[in-house]
Design an enzyme around this catalytic site. Structure first.
Site, PDB file in Angstrom:
ATOM      1  N   LYS A 180       0.852  -1.181   0.000  1.00  0.00           N
ATOM      2  CA  LYS A 180       0.000   0.000   0.000  1.00  0.00           C
ATOM      3  C   LYS A 180       0.895   1.240   0.000  1.00  0.00           C
ATOM      4  O   LYS A 180       1.475   1.610   1.020  1.00  0.00           O
ATOM      5  CB  LYS A 180      -0.918   0.049   1.233  1.00  0.00           C
ATOM      6  CG  LYS A 180      -2.022   1.095   1.022  1.00  0.00           C
ATOM      7  CD  LYS A 180      -2.524   1.744   2.271  1.00  0.00           C
ATOM      8  CE  LYS A 180      -1.683   2.860   2.786  1.00  0.00           C
ATOM      9  NZ  LYS A 180      -1.567   4.042   1.917  1.00  0.00           N
ATOM     10  N   GLU A 255      10.386   1.667  10.119  1.00  0.00           N
ATOM     11  CA  GLU A 255      11.383   2.672   9.683  1.00  0.00           C
ATOM     12  C   GLU A 255      10.713   4.022   9.835  1.00  0.00           C
ATOM     13  O   GLU A 255       9.927   4.426   8.975  1.00  0.00           O
ATOM     14  CB  GLU A 255      11.734   2.455   8.213  1.00  0.00           C
ATOM     15  CG  GLU A 255      12.360   1.136   7.902  1.00  0.00           C
ATOM     16  CD  GLU A 255      13.830   1.101   8.203  1.00  0.00           C
ATOM     17  OE1 GLU A 255      14.381   2.104   8.682  1.00  0.00           O
ATOM     18  OE2 GLU A 255      14.422   0.060   7.961  1.00  0.00           O
ATOM     19  N   CYS A 289      14.396  11.094   5.608  1.00  0.00           N
ATOM     20  CA  CYS A 289      14.507  10.688   7.019  1.00  0.00           C
ATOM     21  C   CYS A 289      15.914  10.876   7.556  1.00  0.00           C
ATOM     22  O   CYS A 289      16.097  11.059   8.750  1.00  0.00           O
ATOM     23  CB  CYS A 289      14.065   9.237   7.192  1.00  0.00           C
ATOM     24  SG  CYS A 289      15.046   8.108   6.201  1.00  0.00           S
ATOM     25  N   GLU A 388      10.723  16.633  14.287  1.00  0.00           N
ATOM     26  CA  GLU A 388      11.064  16.476  12.875  1.00  0.00           C
ATOM     27  C   GLU A 388      10.277  17.517  12.060  1.00  0.00           C
ATOM     28  O   GLU A 388       9.055  17.607  12.182  1.00  0.00           O
ATOM     29  CB  GLU A 388      10.679  15.066  12.398  1.00  0.00           C
ATOM     30  CG  GLU A 388      11.131  14.779  10.992  1.00  0.00           C
ATOM     31  CD  GLU A 388      10.716  13.379  10.518  1.00  0.00           C
ATOM     32  OE1 GLU A 388       9.543  13.010  10.691  1.00  0.00           O
ATOM     33  OE2 GLU A 388      11.568  12.669   9.959  1.00  0.00           O
TER      34      GLU A 388
HETATM   35  P1  NAD Z   1       3.043   8.453   7.065  1.00  0.00           P
HETATM   36  O1  NAD Z   1       3.333   7.897   8.411  1.00  0.00           O
HETATM   37  O2  NAD Z   1       2.007   9.481   6.950  1.00  0.00           O
HETATM   38  O3  NAD Z   1       2.621   7.265   6.069  1.00  0.00           O
HETATM   39  C1  NAD Z   1       3.458   6.169   5.732  1.00  0.00           C
HETATM   40  C2  NAD Z   1       2.583   5.050   5.167  1.00  0.00           C
HETATM   41  O4  NAD Z   1       1.819   4.469   6.232  1.00  0.00           O
HETATM   42  C3  NAD Z   1       1.547   5.519   4.141  1.00  0.00           C
HETATM   43  O5  NAD Z   1       1.361   4.526   3.169  1.00  0.00           O
HETATM   44  C4  NAD Z   1       0.300   5.710   4.983  1.00  0.00           C
HETATM   45  O6  NAD Z   1      -0.892   5.636   4.236  1.00  0.00           O
HETATM   46  C5  NAD Z   1       0.421   4.547   5.958  1.00  0.00           C
HETATM   47  N1  NAD Z   1      -0.269   4.763   7.237  1.00  0.00           N
HETATM   48  C6  NAD Z   1      -0.423   5.931   7.903  1.00  0.00           C
HETATM   49  N2  NAD Z   1      -1.115   5.725   9.043  1.00  0.00           N
HETATM   50  C7  NAD Z   1      -1.385   4.404   9.111  1.00  0.00           C
HETATM   51  C8  NAD Z   1      -2.072   3.572  10.053  1.00  0.00           C
HETATM   52  N3  NAD Z   1      -2.599   4.067  11.179  1.00  0.00           N
HETATM   53  N4  NAD Z   1      -2.178   2.245   9.803  1.00  0.00           N
HETATM   54  C9  NAD Z   1      -1.632   1.723   8.683  1.00  0.00           C
HETATM   55  N5  NAD Z   1      -0.988   2.469   7.737  1.00  0.00           N
HETATM   56  C10 NAD Z   1      -0.853   3.790   7.956  1.00  0.00           C
HETATM   57  O7  NAD Z   1       4.460   8.945   6.511  1.00  0.00           O
HETATM   58  P2  NAD Z   1       4.747   9.893   5.266  1.00  0.00           P
HETATM   59  O8  NAD Z   1       4.272  11.263   5.625  1.00  0.00           O
HETATM   60  O9  NAD Z   1       4.287   9.256   4.010  1.00  0.00           O
HETATM   61  O10 NAD Z   1       6.357   9.880   5.233  1.00  0.00           O
HETATM   62  C11 NAD Z   1       7.166  10.772   5.935  1.00  0.00           C
HETATM   63  C12 NAD Z   1       7.704  10.140   7.195  1.00  0.00           C
HETATM   64  O11 NAD Z   1       8.409   8.939   6.856  1.00  0.00           O
HETATM   65  C13 NAD Z   1       8.710  11.001   7.917  1.00  0.00           C
HETATM   66  O12 NAD Z   1       8.459  10.977   9.297  1.00  0.00           O
HETATM   67  C14 NAD Z   1      10.053  10.318   7.622  1.00  0.00           C
HETATM   68  O13 NAD Z   1      11.065  10.540   8.575  1.00  0.00           O
HETATM   69  C15 NAD Z   1       9.643   8.898   7.548  1.00  0.00           C
HETATM   70  N6  NAD Z   1      10.619   8.120   6.777  1.00  0.00           N
HETATM   71  C16 NAD Z   1      11.430   7.257   7.444  1.00  0.00           C
HETATM   72  C17 NAD Z   1      12.400   6.533   6.757  1.00  0.00           C
HETATM   73  C18 NAD Z   1      13.307   5.578   7.480  1.00  0.00           C
HETATM   74  O14 NAD Z   1      14.010   4.842   6.813  1.00  0.00           O
HETATM   75  N7  NAD Z   1      13.309   5.549   8.793  1.00  0.00           N
HETATM   76  C19 NAD Z   1      12.529   6.699   5.366  1.00  0.00           C
HETATM   77  C20 NAD Z   1      11.672   7.572   4.708  1.00  0.00           C
HETATM   78  C21 NAD Z   1      10.713   8.289   5.432  1.00  0.00           C
END
Ligand code: NAD
Length: 505
Positions: A180, A255, A289, A388
């Site tokens: 997803k 992650e 990230c 962040e």
């Molecule tokens: P997000 O948490 O909004 O969403 C990530 C994914 O999870 C999306 O597909 C979203 O639809 C899904 N999701 C959100 N809430 C959910 C829930 N309650 N249950 C199941 N699925 C859910 O993140 P984003 O805004 O797309 O990405 C940015 C974030 O990602 C930043 O905080 C960044 O630091 C982090 N990030 C981390 C890494 C790493 O390797 N640690 C790499 C890239 C991005």
């Protein structure tokens, strides 16, 4: 895929078939630079998520039964298909996400291809372990086996590479997947799934559903059919996933967010440190990230560094992501720009000095642009240093000595990436041990995606990706105790096979 005046129109991919979503709605994706529609994907539902999980579960045993090298061959073919379409895919990625085509979108597609390359090689290296038994003619085998159905939830900031990062280790390990992608950038994921389909991936092994995380993602996490949940996303979402997955004690790879410190020691080559600090902060418009989110400079060189750094940031060219020479594109969405703006406004209200940028660029009538911003006179306890931001904003702070630098760096609930610039090997080695983060880049920027274990400490995550440690996170170990002596003894094997235990039986 159909195309219309409103860009491409996608379906869901379930059980090897392209099917419409069970509800009528669509999610529209706009180009963050032009605000024109790039495409639409179905607004999936819980029913769609369930159907995808069922398809993955049905295909699981047959996929796991295929030898790992045969599974790996499909990844190798996918790599070649993606390679042949590299430029076209980079263009789509740039249009849906907003990162500059050269070098960032091209670089991300190359990184995506590298994942397929690395894990194609991994098919012949799925090693288990054999350890000696306490007894003659017995052995202990630890087999590396698939976990089962993987629910893979990916973010918008690296919408191609993060998909590959989850699909490749899952597939080579013998797991099936429901993917997803983020609703903000779902289109490039379709192209990766199409490449897998073309490479001969059996039906149902990878399924693609789109829709809101709180609904479609939540169903994938909660439903008993998924066995491992892997999410790259915010710490907030990671916590919700962890809670929802606890009902069935599922395997997790989390992650999550970061707040990387970038430390400049007094002996650093300042020109190199400035170049690296600019890249580490403003790459992908600050939406990475591992982006440096707070820069700490030794007080002896703080003024000189700040002058050079501010100059370099002012020279960054904001512009059309598809145009040659653009350093920074727009932010991914209006929300992300507002969040960045609010963080800057709060810091300024608290007393921060704007050294560069600090507002929306007036020259851009369309697009979610924000000026690359440098803030001085910032304090450690402020939100801009603790939370962040995920936007092009760089708070600068000075420190007195080694201990203070380390204390500031570690004063964070996040623990993903960190950076250090110094010529002193002693300082570097002591810092490498003292900085409590999953990775430290010394005299260089990142990312190095595959050979190293990318893992977040504290609220930055659980488990990790890349390297054999990451790959192993997509397997589970089964221990087999095997008596091949032909002489069945029903032993009392406690305590742990000691002579006393045996004779006492
Ligand atoms: P997000 O948490 O909004 O969403 C990530 C994914 O999870 C999306 O597909 C979203 O639809 C899904 N999701 C959100 N809430 C959910 C829930 N309650 N249950 C199941 N699925 C859910 O993140 P984003 O805004 O797309 O990405 C940015 C974030 O990602 C930043 O905080 C960044 O630091 C982090 N990030 C981390 C890494 C790493 O390797 N640690 C790499 C890239 C991005």
């Amino acid at each position: 895929m159909a195309t219309s005046q409103k860009g491409r129109v996608e379906k869901l991919f379930i059980g090897g078939k392209w099917v419409p979503g069970s509800a009528d709605g669509y999610i529209e994706r706009r180009n963050p630079a032009t605000e024109a529609v790039v495409g639409r994907v179905p607004r999936g539902t819980r029913e769609d998520a369930k159907a995808a999980l069922e398809a993955a579960a049905e295909s699981q045993d047959a996929w796991a039964a295929l030898p790992a090298p045969a599974r790996a061959k499909i990844l190798a073919r996918t790599r070649d298909i993606l390679e042949a379409r590299k430029d076209e895919l980079a263009r789509l990625l740039s249009q849906e996400q907003g990162k500059p085509l050269h070098p960032e979108a091209i670089g991300e597609i190359e990184g995506t291809i590298e994942h397929f390359d690395y894990f194609a090689g991994y098919g012949r290296r799925m090693e288990g372990t054999v350890v000696p038994s306490d007894y003659p003619d017995r052995t202990v085998l630890m087999l590396r086996l698939p976990v089962g159905v993987v629910a893979a939830l990916t973010p918008w900031n690296f919408p191609a590479a993060m998909v590959a990062r989850k699909l490749c280790p899952s597939l080579v390990a013998g797991n099936t997947v429901v993917l997803k992608p983020s609703s903000a950038t779902p289109l490039i994921a379709y192209e990766i799934v199409r490449a897998l389909e073309k490479a001969g991936l059996p039906r149902g092994v990878v399924n693609l559903v789109t829709g809101p995380g709180e609904e479609v993602g939540d169903e994938l996490v909660r439903n008993p059919l998924s066995n491992l949940i892997t999410i790259t996303g915010s710490t907030e979402a990671g916590k919700k996933v962890m809670e929802a997955a606890s009902a069935h004690v599922k395997r997790l790879v989390l992650e999550l967010g970061g707040k990387a410190p970038f430390i400049v020691w007094k002996d650093a080559d300042l020109d190199q440190a400035v170049r690296a600090a600019v890249f580490a902060r403003f790459w992908n418009a600050g939406q990475t990230c591992i982006n440096s989110e707070r820069t700490y400079v030794h007080e002896d060189v703080y003024e000189a560094f700040t002058r050079k750094y501010t100059q370099a940031v002012k020279a960054l060219r904001l512009g059309d992501p598809l145009a040659e020479g653009t350093d920074i594109g727009p932010l991914v969405s209006p929300d992300q720009r507002e969040k960045t703006e609010a963080a800057v406004q709060e810091a300024v209200h608290q007393g921060a000095k704007v050294l560069a940028g600090g507002s929306r660029p007036p020259a851009f009538k369309k697009g979610y642009y924000y000026e690359p911003t440098v803030l001085g006179d910032v304090e450690q306890g402020w939100d801009i240093v603790q939370d962040e931001v995920f936007g092009p904003v760089s708070p600068l702070l000075s420190f007195r000595d080694f201990d203070e630098a380390i204390r500031y760096a570690n004063d964070s609930r996040y623990g993903l990436a960190s950076y250090l610039f110094t010529k002193d090997a002693g300082v570097a080695m002591r810092a490498a041990h003292a900085i409590k983060f999953g990775e430290t880049y010394i005299n260089q920027t990142g990312p190095e995606l595959l050979q190293g274990y990318h893992t977040g400490w504290r609220e930055s995550g659980l488990g990790g990706e890349g390297s054999r440690y990451g790959a192993e996170g997509y397997t589970q170990i089964k221990t087999v105790y095997w008596n091949y002596s032909g002489d069945l003894q029903v032993d009392y094997l406690f305590p742990y096979g000691s002579k006393a235990g045996r004779s006492g039986a």
